[in-house]
Design a protein around this motif. Sequence first.
Motif, mmCIF file in Angstrom:
data_model
loop_
_atom_site.group_PDB
_atom_site.id
_atom_site.type_symbol
_atom_site.label_atom_id
_atom_site.label_comp_id
_atom_site.label_asym_id
_atom_site.label_seq_id
_atom_site.Cartn_x
_atom_site.Cartn_y
_atom_site.Cartn_z
ATOM 1 N N SER A 197 0.750 -1.237 -0.035
ATOM 2 C CA SER A 197 0.116 -0.102 -0.088
ATOM 3 C C SER A 197 0.902 1.394 -0.007
ATOM 4 N N VAL A 198 0.425 2.214 -0.595
ATOM 5 C CA VAL A 198 1.248 3.581 -0.704
ATOM 6 C C VAL A 198 0.528 4.440 0.381
ATOM 7 N N GLU A 199 1.108 5.109 1.275
ATOM 8 C CA GLU A 199 0.713 5.717 2.360
ATOM 9 C C GLU A 199 1.676 7.100 2.480
ATOM 10 N N PRO A 200 0.667 8.081 2.608
ATOM 11 C CA PRO A 200 2.101 9.284 2.822
ATOM 12 C C PRO A 200 2.145 9.358 4.176
ATOM 13 N N VAL A 201 3.354 9.888 4.752
ATOM 14 C CA VAL A 201 3.944 9.780 6.074
ATOM 15 C C VAL A 201 4.180 11.085 6.391
ATOM 16 N N LEU A 202 4.132 12.119 5.301
ATOM 17 C CA LEU A 202 4.518 13.532 5.965
ATOM 18 C C LEU A 202 4.034 14.244 4.366
ATOM 19 N N LYS A 203 3.078 15.317 4.961
ATOM 20 C CA LYS A 203 2.580 15.801 3.843
ATOM 21 C C LYS A 203 2.638 17.372 3.775
ATOM 22 N N LYS A 204 3.111 17.921 2.719
ATOM 23 C CA LYS A 204 3.542 19.418 2.437
ATOM 24 C C LYS A 204 2.683 19.637 1.145
ATOM 25 N N PRO A 205 2.716 21.086 1.167
ATOM 26 C CA PRO A 205 2.063 21.714 0.163
ATOM 27 C C PRO A 205 2.597 21.340 -1.292
ATOM 28 N N PHE A 206 3.938 21.255 -1.444
ATOM 29 C CA PHE A 206 4.224 20.943 -2.663
ATOM 30 C C PHE A 206 4.862 19.538 -3.027
ATOM 31 N N GLY A 207 4.561 18.867 -2.066
ATOM 32 C CA GLY A 207 5.044 17.287 -2.308
ATOM 33 C C GLY A 207 4.887 16.624 -0.858
ATOM 34 N N ASP A 208 4.694 15.345 -0.907
ATOM 35 C CA ASP A 208 4.644 14.416 0.170
ATOM 36 C C ASP A 208 5.894 13.616 0.183
ATOM 37 N N LEU A 209 6.163 12.879 1.285
ATOM 38 C CA LEU A 209 6.969 11.714 1.369
ATOM 39 C C LEU A 209 5.900 10.618 1.677
ATOM 40 N N VAL A 210 5.992 9.743 0.531
ATOM 41 C CA VAL A 210 5.165 8.592 0.688
ATOM 42 C C VAL A 210 6.099 7.386 0.909
ATOM 43 N N GLN A 211 5.406 6.293 1.786
ATOM 44 C CA GLN A 211 6.065 5.099 2.042
ATOM 45 C C GLN A 211 5.197 3.852 1.110
ATOM 46 N N PHE A 212 5.966 3.125 0.904
ATOM 47 C CA PHE A 212 5.342 1.679 0.165
ATOM 48 C C PHE A 212 5.489 0.831 1.287
ATOM 49 N N LYS A 213 4.222 0.564 1.785
ATOM 50 C CA LYS A 213 4.186 -0.279 3.119
ATOM 51 C C LYS A 213 4.023 -1.749 2.776
ATOM 52 N N VAL A 214 4.648 -2.602 2.990
ATOM 53 C CA VAL A 214 4.383 -3.949 2.754
ATOM 54 C C VAL A 214 3.728 -4.599 3.910
ATOM 55 N N GLN A 215 2.614 -5.089 3.744
ATOM 56 C CA GLN A 215 1.771 -5.582 4.689
ATOM 57 C C GLN A 215 2.165 -7.120 4.949
ATOM 58 N N GLY A 216 2.314 -7.173 6.315
ATOM 59 C CA GLY A 216 2.534 -8.641 6.875
ATOM 60 C C GLY A 216 4.181 -8.904 6.861
ATOM 61 N N ARG A 217 5.009 -7.832 6.722
ATOM 62 C CA ARG A 217 6.263 -8.226 6.547
ATOM 63 C C ARG A 217 7.033 -7.435 7.681
ATOM 64 N N PRO A 218 7.806 -8.065 8.375
ATOM 65 C CA PRO A 218 8.800 -7.286 9.516
ATOM 66 C C PRO A 218 9.575 -6.024 8.567
#
Length: 442
Positions: A80-101
């Motif tokens: 899943s692609v989830e924003p972890v830090l949102k800013k007006p001109f760009g976000d920091l997004v994480q590619f979260k792998v479910q069920g994986r350490p």
Amino acid sequence: MRYMMNYDLTETIRVTNQWLGATAEAMGSYPATGLFPNPMFQVIRAWGDVTQRSFSRMVIKPDWDIQSVLNYDGRDNVVSVEPVLKKPFGDLVQFKVQGRPARTRRILLVAPMSGHYATLLRSTVQSLLADADVWVTDWHNARDIPVSEGKFDVDDYTLYLADFIRHLGPDTHVIAVCQPVPLALAATAYLAAEDPKAQPKTLTLIGGPVDPDANPSDVTDFGRRVTMGQLEKSVIQRVGFKYAGAGRMVYPGLLQLTSFISMNAEKHLSAFTNQIIAEAKGEARDNDRHNKFYDEYLAVMDMTAEFYLSTVERIFKQRDIALNRFTVNGTPVDIGAITNVAVFVVEGEEDDISAPGQCLAALPLLTGLPDAKKSSHLEPGAGHYGIFAGRSWRNNIRPLVLNFIDENSGIDGPRRTVNAPAVEKADMKETPLSGARHATPV
């Protein structure tokens, strides 16, 4: 108002062509055409389908479309692609792998802001996800950002990178691709002076113009051929009333795309002609090679005028990074302040955008960094896209980058590395856009 009318005229031309394509497709698809054994009806329908799809893609942000990743145990884990830090001109997004350490490798992939969306790095992300936790800088389309949010230039871009790195912590491994390479270097140097504990563990620089004069190319020479006044007058427009950023001064993505295509007009014409023929014969597919490539390539975004102009002026004309006189909001940034961040430079032998030597120029600037923490690699026969998203990246460069990260991670013990997932087999150098180049320095 003149600039706004230009912007809306360009959008009007795009919409008109989209409408013409949809109309031709509908006309050529009527059942009654089956009564007349004339192949022209199939050609009209095919032309309409290709035209409508092409012009409609120009204003759509592509999806990351990374559904799962293969784990070491052979199971597919949902991504899943989830924003972890949102800013007006760009976000920091994480590619979260479910069920994986969590992986011990934490990678921040700095995407270019050069006319295309961060999804241009889709295959790069996919190839890294099996062996690392990955974050990406997801820049926003300037046309969708209200004027009230203020400016965004190279200073702001650098501070955004510093904030993203600081948010992820000192165990982060930064990989910058193409345009952001000099600014990622500057952001690291900025942190070295302002917040040393927030510095990343390693910094990998791939095919970027640290010193455009180290080995000039047609692209980097562009900044020398025009004055800033000429550039501003010829390419800067004001966003029209249709978008949330109405009134903002931008370098339009559609104008950049026109330049992209004009540099390889014959190859593009051949690619689209062949696709129309294939569509007329019933041989084209929704997700075939042509559509996969052009769905991404035609999707463009606007850059703020101040970012585009300041990049040309400060990176290419004044060479502020190359001469180590870059400043962030008036504060000098000394590249020599980097003393413990391992730096790896990757270049492509056939790179005609950031020619060999331009990125390598970063290493002599690192006067405070021991030679043992400096590395470089020149990939034989590789073009620009191949060194971060093509065959050269998957087969040669990616393993080198992961080994570099491991060697400088400070964690004992071997890491298990799996082969990169099967992504697009041919790098972009081998697509219908063979030999494609950026039309401007960013």
